[in-house]
Design a protein around this motif. Structure first.
Motif, PDB file in Angstrom:
ATOM      1  N   MET A   1       0.849  -1.188   0.000  1.00  0.00           N
ATOM      2  CA  MET A   1       0.000   0.000   0.000  1.00  0.00           C
ATOM      3  C   MET A   1       0.887   1.242   0.000  1.00  0.00           C
ATOM      4  SD  MET A   1      -2.931   1.612   0.235  1.00  0.00           S
ATOM      5  CE  MET A   1      -4.097   0.313   0.609  1.00  0.00           C
ATOM      6  N   PHE A   2       0.707   2.095  -1.002  1.00  0.00           N
ATOM      7  CA  PHE A   2       1.394   3.389  -1.037  1.00  0.00           C
ATOM      8  C   PHE A   2       0.353   4.462  -1.298  1.00  0.00           C
ATOM      9  CE2 PHE A   2       3.605   6.941  -3.033  1.00  0.00           C
ATOM     10  CZ  PHE A   2       4.660   7.125  -2.160  1.00  0.00           C
ATOM     11  N   GLY A  37       3.140   9.066   0.546  1.00  0.00           N
ATOM     12  CA  GLY A  37       3.796  10.101  -0.230  1.00  0.00           C
ATOM     13  C   GLY A  37       3.337  11.478   0.181  1.00  0.00           C
ATOM     14  N   ASP A  38       4.268  12.406   0.236  1.00  0.00           N
ATOM     15  CA  ASP A  38       3.972  13.777   0.657  1.00  0.00           C
ATOM     16  C   ASP A  38       4.366  14.738  -0.460  1.00  0.00           C
ATOM     17  OD1 ASP A  38       3.476  16.153   1.907  1.00  0.00           O
ATOM     18  OD2 ASP A  38       5.012  15.926   3.462  1.00  0.00           O
ATOM     19  N   ARG A  49      11.831   5.426  -2.166  1.00  0.00           N
ATOM     20  CA  ARG A  49      12.271   4.800  -0.917  1.00  0.00           C
ATOM     21  C   ARG A  49      11.356   3.630  -0.542  1.00  0.00           C
ATOM     22  NH1 ARG A  49      13.002   9.176   1.458  1.00  0.00           N
ATOM     23  NH2 ARG A  49      10.948   9.394   2.418  1.00  0.00           N
ATOM     24  N   TRP A  50      10.041   3.844  -0.714  1.00  0.00           N
ATOM     25  CA  TRP A  50       9.074   2.776  -0.414  1.00  0.00           C
ATOM     26  C   TRP A  50       9.262   1.590  -1.355  1.00  0.00           C
ATOM     27  CZ3 TRP A  50       5.266   0.810  -3.619  1.00  0.00           C
ATOM     28  CH2 TRP A  50       4.346  -0.056  -3.017  1.00  0.00           C
ATOM     29  N   LYS A  51       9.456   1.888  -2.637  1.00  0.00           N
ATOM     30  CA  LYS A  51       9.594   0.827  -3.637  1.00  0.00           C
ATOM     31  C   LYS A  51      10.841  -0.018  -3.377  1.00  0.00           C
ATOM     32  CE  LYS A  51      10.868   1.801  -7.848  1.00  0.00           C
ATOM     33  NZ  LYS A  51      10.897   2.256  -9.259  1.00  0.00           N
ATOM     34  N   LEU A  57      10.377  -7.622  -0.715  1.00  0.00           N
ATOM     35  CA  LEU A  57       9.388  -8.372   0.061  1.00  0.00           C
ATOM     36  C   LEU A  57       8.370  -9.034  -0.859  1.00  0.00           C
ATOM     37  CD1 LEU A  57       8.758  -5.759   2.903  1.00  0.00           C
ATOM     38  CD2 LEU A  57      10.307  -7.730   2.922  1.00  0.00           C
ATOM     39  N   ILE A  58       7.981  -8.346  -1.925  1.00  0.00           N
ATOM     40  CA  ILE A  58       7.036  -8.932  -2.885  1.00  0.00           C
ATOM     41  C   ILE A  58       7.671 -10.118  -3.600  1.00  0.00           C
ATOM     42  CG2 ILE A  58       5.726  -8.484  -4.999  1.00  0.00           C
ATOM     43  CD1 ILE A  58       5.391  -5.602  -4.052  1.00  0.00           C
ATOM     44  N   ARG A  59       8.932  -9.936  -4.021  1.00  0.00           N
ATOM     45  CA  ARG A  59       9.625 -11.023  -4.711  1.00  0.00           C
ATOM     46  C   ARG A  59       9.782 -12.238  -3.789  1.00  0.00           C
ATOM     47  NH1 ARG A  59      12.191  -9.613  -9.477  1.00  0.00           N
ATOM     48  NH2 ARG A  59      12.134  -7.393  -9.985  1.00  0.00           N
ATOM     49  N   GLN A  60      10.112 -11.978  -2.522  1.00  0.00           N
ATOM     50  CA  GLN A  60      10.258 -13.069  -1.568  1.00  0.00           C
ATOM     51  C   GLN A  60       8.931 -13.785  -1.363  1.00  0.00           C
ATOM     52  OE1 GLN A  60      11.551 -11.758   2.284  1.00  0.00           O
ATOM     53  NE2 GLN A  60      11.834 -13.822   3.090  1.00  0.00           N
ATOM     54  N   TYR A  61       7.857 -13.015  -1.253  1.00  0.00           N
ATOM     55  CA  TYR A  61       6.534 -13.612  -1.040  1.00  0.00           C
ATOM     56  C   TYR A  61       6.123 -14.478  -2.227  1.00  0.00           C
ATOM     57  CZ  TYR A  61       1.514 -13.972  -0.198  1.00  0.00           C
ATOM     58  OH  TYR A  61       0.252 -14.448  -0.009  1.00  0.00           O
ATOM     59  N   LEU A  62       6.476 -14.048  -3.434  1.00  0.00           N
ATOM     60  CA  LEU A  62       6.099 -14.791  -4.641  1.00  0.00           C
ATOM     61  C   LEU A  62       7.072 -15.922  -4.949  1.00  0.00           C
ATOM     62  CD1 LEU A  62       5.040 -11.816  -6.959  1.00  0.00           C
ATOM     63  CD2 LEU A  62       3.559 -13.368  -5.688  1.00  0.00           C
ATOM     64  N   GLY A  63       8.137 -16.024  -4.134  1.00  0.00           N
ATOM     65  CA  GLY A  63       9.096 -17.098  -4.352  1.00  0.00           C
ATOM     66  C   GLY A  63      10.008 -16.871  -5.526  1.00  0.00           C
ATOM     67  N   SER A  64      10.223 -15.602  -5.891  1.00  0.00           N
ATOM     68  CA  SER A  64      11.080 -15.298  -7.031  1.00  0.00           C
ATOM     69  C   SER A  64      12.531 -15.319  -6.600  1.00  0.00           C
ATOM     70  CB  SER A  64      10.733 -13.923  -7.602  1.00  0.00           C
ATOM     71  OG  SER A  64      11.678 -13.544  -8.584  1.00  0.00           O
TER      72      SER A  64
END
Length: 302
Positions: A1-2, A37-38, A49-51, A57-64
């Motif tokens: 979420m951003f 974001g501001d 910075r968020w990305k 974390l997304i790659r780890q969750y998807l097993g990439s």
């Protein structure tokens, strides 16, 4: 979420916070921290910075097993194709549209002549003007609180600086068309006119003076650096937010100045013939569209 927001508003990032809470209440699991974001500070840097923290974390969750930076330094596929054309009618004066329209609106603005302008606050810190424009022939009416748009034009010296940096100064007035490379793209034309020139595109349609964001240096500038000197100059600006803030943001380093600074670094390092070259398609992608600045109308048409 951003989330997107501006901290000067009372409900800063309110929508993102509400959606985040609601998804959690429905049983969803958020990966990492919610980004906020501001726009009052540096929303591009907030997102970068968020990305950088979230993609692993997304790659780890998807097993990439593919790392976030795979080392693939090939230039990205362009979104826009710039084609030199032969055209009977070329828009060079910042025209907003090519054919008459039944009614003017925000997408088909009326080019209203200014008939009077006077300074109201000659001694105050705030710059306040009384301006009168002629709406004759527009078919428009207005109420107090409606908006009037001021369309900016880039200065000639800034236009020439970018044309020279892109090695296009001798072709500045050649007719061009800018088309989407994706045939199914919802917006087939970047500009509101079919054909224009390099010079007119940089003067009337593209924002060429904004400092280049860090994320765009990484994605759209760094891949074209062939020499070690060019990469040595650009890499810290792409990786280090403090270096980017000190050099690019504080220095108001537009795209043209970034290109020239990269070439200066190459010359100082004796890079020889490996001069940094940025293609026109990358420049078009890097420069956002010039937008009208909207002001509230204080008078009533009645």
């Amino acid at each position: 979420m951003f989330g997107l927001g501006n901290n000067t508003y009372e409900q800063f990032n309110h929508h993102a916070r509400v959606v985040d809470r609601r998804l959690g209440a429905l049983g969803a699991s958020r990966l990492g921290e919610r980004g906020e974001g501001d726009d009052d500070a540096d929303i591009e840097e907030d997102f970068a910075r968020w990305k950088e923290a979230t993609l692993p974390l997304i790659r780890q969750y998807l097993g990439s097993s593919t790392p976030v930076d795979s080392g693939d330094e090939s230039p990205p596929e362009p979104t826009w194709r710039v084609v030199e054309v032969s055209a009977d009618r070329v828009c060079t004066g910042g025209e907003f549209y090519e054919a008459p329209v039944a009614a003017h609106d925000s997408r088909h603005p009326f080019d209203a002549p200014v008939t009077a302008a006077a300074e109201l606050t000659p001694t105050a810190d705030r710059h306040l003007l009384h301006v009168e424009v002629d709406l004759a022939g527009s078919g428009m009416s207005h109420d107090a609180g409606d908006h009037i748009g001021v369309y900016p034009t880039n200065a000639d010296e800034e236009v020439d600086l970018l044309l020279a940096a892109l090695d296009l100064l001798d072709k500045a007035d050649v007719p061009i068309a800018v088309q989407a490379t994706d045939p199914f793209a919802p917006q087939q034309l970047l500009f509101p006119v079919t054909s224009t020139t390099y010079r007119a595109a940089f003067r009337h349609y593209l924002d060429i003076t904004t400092p280049v964001p860090r994320a765009q240096i990484r994605a759209l500038v760094l891949p074209y650096a062939r020499s070690a000197a060019a990469r040595g100059f650009l890499q810290p600006l792409a990786d280090d937010k403090d270096a980017h803030a000190a050099t690019v943001t504080a220095g108001c380093m537009s795209l043209a100045r970034l290109i020239n600074a990269t070439r200066d670094a190459e010359r100082q390092a004796g890079a020889g013939d490996e001069q940094f070259v940025l293609p026109i398609e990358a420049a078009v992608e890097l420069c956002p569209r010039l937008q009208a600045r909207l002001y509230s109308i204080s008078s009533s048409g009645k």
